[in-house]
Scaffold this motif. Structure first.
Motif, mmCIF file in Angstrom:
data_model
loop_
_atom_site.group_PDB
_atom_site.id
_atom_site.type_symbol
_atom_site.label_atom_id
_atom_site.label_comp_id
_atom_site.label_asym_id
_atom_site.label_seq_id
_atom_site.Cartn_x
_atom_site.Cartn_y
_atom_site.Cartn_z
ATOM 1 N N GLY A 49 -32.807 -11.879 35.816
ATOM 2 C CA GLY A 49 -32.091 -12.899 35.059
ATOM 3 C C GLY A 49 -31.792 -14.081 35.951
ATOM 4 N N ILE A 50 -31.602 -15.228 35.334
ATOM 5 C CA ILE A 50 -31.293 -16.433 36.107
ATOM 6 C C ILE A 50 -30.047 -17.117 35.552
ATOM 7 C CG2 ILE A 50 -33.675 -16.863 36.854
ATOM 8 C CD1 ILE A 50 -33.823 -19.090 34.698
ATOM 9 N N ILE A 51 -29.398 -17.854 36.433
ATOM 10 C CA ILE A 51 -28.263 -18.699 36.077
ATOM 11 C C ILE A 51 -28.664 -20.125 36.424
ATOM 12 C CG2 ILE A 51 -25.860 -19.297 36.552
ATOM 13 C CD1 ILE A 51 -25.495 -16.354 37.519
ATOM 14 N N LEU A 70 -38.149 -23.116 28.752
ATOM 15 C CA LEU A 70 -39.043 -22.128 29.368
ATOM 16 C C LEU A 70 -38.407 -20.737 29.450
ATOM 17 C CD1 LEU A 70 -40.388 -24.328 32.298
ATOM 18 C CD2 LEU A 70 -41.662 -23.615 30.252
ATOM 19 N N PHE A 71 -37.095 -20.701 29.636
ATOM 20 C CA PHE A 71 -36.378 -19.434 29.845
ATOM 21 C C PHE A 71 -35.169 -19.382 28.907
ATOM 22 C CE2 PHE A 71 -38.234 -20.987 33.858
ATOM 23 C CZ PHE A 71 -39.237 -20.045 34.006
ATOM 24 N N PRO A 72 -35.405 -19.127 27.636
ATOM 25 C CA PRO A 72 -34.345 -19.276 26.619
ATOM 26 C C PRO A 72 -33.148 -18.342 26.761
ATOM 27 C CG PRO A 72 -36.342 -18.333 25.659
ATOM 28 C CD PRO A 72 -36.682 -18.733 27.047
ATOM 29 N N LYS A 73 -33.283 -17.240 27.475
ATOM 30 C CA LYS A 73 -32.146 -16.325 27.614
ATOM 31 C C LYS A 73 -31.437 -16.483 28.955
ATOM 32 C CE LYS A 73 -33.992 -13.007 24.376
ATOM 33 N NZ LYS A 73 -34.622 -11.713 24.190
ATOM 34 N N ALA A 74 -31.712 -17.596 29.624
ATOM 35 C CA ALA A 74 -31.045 -17.873 30.898
ATOM 36 C C ALA A 74 -29.555 -18.075 30.669
ATOM 37 C CB ALA A 74 -31.640 -19.123 31.540
ATOM 38 N N LEU A 75 -28.776 -17.731 31.669
ATOM 39 C CA LEU A 75 -27.347 -17.999 31.642
ATOM 40 C C LEU A 75 -27.118 -19.412 32.182
ATOM 41 C CD1 LEU A 75 -26.080 -14.590 33.038
ATOM 42 C CD2 LEU A 75 -26.008 -15.380 30.665
ATOM 43 N N HIS A 76 -26.033 -20.038 31.741
ATOM 44 C CA HIS A 76 -25.713 -21.403 32.151
ATOM 45 C C HIS A 76 -24.324 -21.449 32.765
ATOM 46 C CE1 HIS A 76 -29.049 -23.421 29.981
ATOM 47 N NE2 HIS A 76 -29.003 -22.302 29.267
ATOM 48 N N ALA A 77 -24.226 -22.189 33.865
ATOM 49 C CA ALA A 77 -22.943 -22.460 34.504
ATOM 50 C C ALA A 77 -22.830 -23.975 34.650
ATOM 51 C CB ALA A 77 -22.861 -21.786 35.866
ATOM 52 N N ARG A 108 -22.475 -18.905 30.180
ATOM 53 C CA ARG A 108 -22.804 -19.000 28.754
ATOM 54 C C ARG A 108 -24.304 -18.805 28.577
ATOM 55 N NH1 ARG A 108 -18.340 -19.050 25.390
ATOM 56 N NH2 ARG A 108 -16.703 -20.225 26.411
ATOM 57 N N VAL A 109 -24.683 -18.254 27.442
ATOM 58 C CA VAL A 109 -26.092 -18.192 27.072
ATOM 59 C C VAL A 109 -26.269 -19.117 25.884
ATOM 60 C CG1 VAL A 109 -25.888 -16.196 25.512
ATOM 61 C CG2 VAL A 109 -28.061 -16.668 26.631
ATOM 62 N N ASN A 160 -21.982 -25.395 19.137
ATOM 63 C CA ASN A 160 -22.700 -24.519 18.215
ATOM 64 C C ASN A 160 -23.798 -23.703 18.886
ATOM 65 O OD1 ASN A 160 -21.235 -25.065 15.830
ATOM 66 N ND2 ASN A 160 -22.285 -27.022 15.609
ATOM 67 N N HIS A 161 -24.432 -24.224 19.929
ATOM 68 C CA HIS A 161 -25.503 -23.497 20.620
ATOM 69 C C HIS A 161 -24.980 -22.425 21.569
ATOM 70 C CE1 HIS A 161 -29.637 -24.761 19.874
ATOM 71 N NE2 HIS A 161 -29.154 -25.941 19.558
ATOM 72 N N PHE A 162 -23.812 -22.651 22.155
ATOM 73 C CA PHE A 162 -23.297 -21.693 23.124
ATOM 74 C C PHE A 162 -22.345 -20.684 22.489
ATOM 75 C CE2 PHE A 162 -24.694 -24.940 26.201
ATOM 76 C CZ PHE A 162 -25.446 -24.124 27.041
#
Length: 182
Positions: A49-51, A70-77, A108-109, A160-162
């Motif tokens: 997994g990536i952040i 490219l990586f739709p299930k990546a986590l976001h910080a 967040r994803v 709405n996306h997160f």
């Protein structure tokens, strides 16, 4: 040690994040990400997994959007711009270790399907658009929710996306109202 691999923009970002947490990292070296780097990110995404932790500016947002496609299930910080700025620069390399740790504690994803939980009416009613201080309020509420800064439309999309809930929204607005700068 953080299990996921953190994707940042440059070597300076890696150095700064290393002061905050123990983690493996990959630098994109800007928007024109080399094929070899994309392959490294893909392998990390599939195995651990990536952040995504990019600078809170226009180029950082474009890199985040590209990586998300490219990586739709990546986590976001997200480190708020106010916590990643100096007089001459904005970037993760300018953030404090505390700000980086705080951003990494609120991952967040991004959901690929929009929810319709929030509308522009919600943003307007909360004073996050249409007022002289709306930009600052959006920045603060975005930081409290861990979704970063955006203009009114971008902010609505992020809500709405997160997958932000009404409860999270109300708590963030309440916390923002208690602050003298909000």
């Amino acid at each position: 040690m953080i299990r996921q691999v953190i994707v940042v923009e440059g070597k300076s970002d890696i150095a700064r994040v290393s002061h905050a947490v123990e983690a493996d990292m990959i630098a994109t070296e800007g928007f024109g990400i080399r094929r070899e780097t994309l392959e490294q990110i893909r392998l990390a995404y599939e195995k651990r997994g990536i952040i995504i932790l990019t600078d809170p500016d226009g180029p950082g947002e474009r890199i985040r959007q590209r990586l998300t496609r490219l990586f739709p299930k990546a986590l976001h910080a997200f480190v708020p711009k106010s916590e990643a700025s100096t007089e001459n620069d904005v970037g993760i390399e300018d953030a404090s270790p505390e700000s980086i740790r705080k951003a990494l504690s609120c991952l967040r994803v991004q959901y690929q399907e929009d929810s319709e939980e929030f509308s522009m009416g919600d943003i307007f009613a909360a004073g996050l658009t249409g007022r002289p201080d709306s930009s600052e309020k959006r920045a603060r509420v975005g930081a409290l929710l861990g979704i970063g800064y955006g203009n009114g439309k971008q902010f609505l999309k992020r809500l709405n996306h997160f997958g932000i809930t009404r409860s999270e929204w109300e708590k963030a607005l309440e916390a923002c109202q208690k602050e003298p700068t909000c």
